[in-house]
Design a protein around this motif. Sequence first.
Motif, PDB file in Angstrom:
ATOM      1  N   PHE A 122       9.856  60.574  88.208  1.00 35.09           N
ATOM      2  CA  PHE A 122      10.470  61.411  87.185  1.00 35.09           C
ATOM      3  C   PHE A 122      10.758  62.818  87.706  1.00 35.09           C
ATOM      4  O   PHE A 122      11.745  63.434  87.318  1.00 35.09           O
ATOM      5  N   GLU A 123       9.902  63.333  88.574  1.00 29.33           N
ATOM      6  CA  GLU A 123      10.163  64.650  89.165  1.00 29.33           C
ATOM      7  C   GLU A 123      11.446  64.614  89.986  1.00 29.33           C
ATOM      8  O   GLU A 123      12.267  65.532  89.916  1.00 29.33           O
ATOM      9  N   ARG A 124      11.622  63.530  90.755  1.00 33.29           N
ATOM     10  CA  ARG A 124      12.851  63.397  91.537  1.00 33.29           C
ATOM     11  C   ARG A 124      14.060  63.279  90.598  1.00 33.29           C
ATOM     12  O   ARG A 124      15.130  63.852  90.841  1.00 33.29           O
ATOM     13  N   LYS A 125      13.872  62.519  89.501  1.00 35.78           N
ATOM     14  CA  LYS A 125      14.955  62.344  88.537  1.00 35.78           C
ATOM     15  C   LYS A 125      15.313  63.684  87.890  1.00 35.78           C
ATOM     16  O   LYS A 125      16.490  64.005  87.732  1.00 35.78           O
ATOM     17  N   VAL A 126      14.285  64.459  87.521  1.00 41.72           N
ATOM     18  CA  VAL A 126      14.503  65.776  86.918  1.00 41.72           C
ATOM     19  C   VAL A 126      15.245  66.675  87.901  1.00 41.72           C
ATOM     20  O   VAL A 126      16.190  67.376  87.538  1.00 41.72           O
ATOM     21  N   SER A 127      14.816  66.640  89.174  1.00 44.85           N
ATOM     22  CA  SER A 127      15.484  67.461  90.189  1.00 44.85           C
ATOM     23  C   SER A 127      16.947  67.068  90.307  1.00 44.85           C
ATOM     24  O   SER A 127      17.835  67.931  90.374  1.00 44.85           O
ATOM     25  N   ALA A 128      17.210  65.753  90.326  1.00 41.97           N
ATOM     26  CA  ALA A 128      18.593  65.285  90.436  1.00 41.97           C
ATOM     27  C   ALA A 128      19.396  65.725  89.213  1.00 41.97           C
ATOM     28  O   ALA A 128      20.551  66.172  89.342  1.00 41.97           O
TER      29      ALA A 128
END
Length: 161
Positions: free
Chosen positions: A119-125
């Motif tokens: 989810f952190e990667r998704k938020v960053s994207a």
Amino acid sequence: MDRIKEKMNSLRIEADEASSKVEELQKQIKVLEQENLQKEHEITSLQHKNQQLETELEKAETKAKELKDAADVGGNQLSQNEALQRRLQLLEDEAEEADKNLRETNDKLRQTDVKAGHFERKVSALEVERDNWEAKFEEMAKKFAAVQKELEDFQAEIGNI
């Protein structure tokens, strides 16, 4: 003659260097001998300590055997031993259950960490995508303002005609 003097000087220098090296090596030998002596003392000390520990171990084993024999003789002690063994079994079962729960909790924690990373990667994207859209919006707003100004200028020219 000068060659001989130069040769003699170089030989003296080499001899001095060799003497210095010999002195250094002798110092190193002394240091190594001292270390060796310390190691030998340490070995002797450890051997003595080992002998003492072996003696203590033999005493402890003898005492354990005597206590075990005394426990076997006493019927009351036998029943206590059985009760303690049952209690030990229960405690071991509880420990296994707690260990199982701990492993499950650790697995769940790892899964949660993986999901959190995802989810952190998704938020960053999504933040990058949002920044791109904001940049496009600002660019389009500038273009709109420019076209609006052109339109107003064009309307003003038409109004003047």
